[in-house]
Design a protein around this motif. Sequence first.
Motif: not given
Length: 306
Positions: A224, A284, A289-290, A293-294
């Motif tokens: 994670y 997650q 937040s995704d 992260y991306q």
Amino acid sequence: MMRNNLPKVFSTSNICRSTCRFRCSFAIIIAVWLTNPSFALAETTTIYHPETRNLQHSLILDTLHLAIRKSGQGHLYVFEAQGYTSEAKQITQIQNGNLSVMWSGAQAQTENKMTPIRIPILKGLLGHRIFIIREGSQRLFDEIQTLDELKGLRPGQARFTQYTAILKHANMKVVDPVKHETLFKMLEGGRFDYFPRAVHEPWSEVENHHNLPLAIEEKILLVYPYAMYFFVAHENQALKNTIETGFRAAIEDGSFDQLFFNHELVRNAFEKSNFKSRKIFRIQNPNISDAAYQQNSALWLNVENM
């Protein structure tokens, strides 16, 4: 012919050599001042940081030193360790000026109290989890193919940690005693099925509890996003900017990767973890937040590409 009555140590040739050395040293000082007047005249600022107590702390402090050097402002700072204390006390020390910088996991309540430098210090290493299990229980994990199947088993984690909140957010059936140390005996006693540890932790912990029948799970890696950030006081923007500028420069020129991947902590963890033979399950982290992260994926460790 007149004799030279000067003692040997004060001979004419020695005086000439001393004069020459003085002139050369003075010329060097003048040259440095002409190229960078602030170098010779600026006063240094002390960076007060927590005392290091283990290899993880050592790598974090080495990263801080590298960032300060790469900022181009290294000559303006010196470092001094403060006695190690709890995270809550470190936050208070940051706020009252007795500590210049600390490191902690990303979460809203911490970021409300201090300013983070939003670069994951350890590339998210602490979010890569290998399990400590009971001896003889590997068969429980051998046939697991999906995250839902893994959720059928019970992890154990100390209650007041961010790691526990992450597991609960993923709807895992967490057994969460208050004290970390009780987890090892609870695992042995069958109160839960596995104890997730960061990839550099389980081998030494099993060895330290050699009196208990514990083992390291061989097939699974739970991942994670978990960012350890440097934090400074809200009003200390100068230090924040210096660390961030230097850290990004070290990432850009490859010197941070060189430090990170060659450090004893990381090198040993990678040698033992055998990532390529493990199934990777991702969950997650509600604190990251995704999208964030991306967007910054280059700053994070990706064991699938190693």
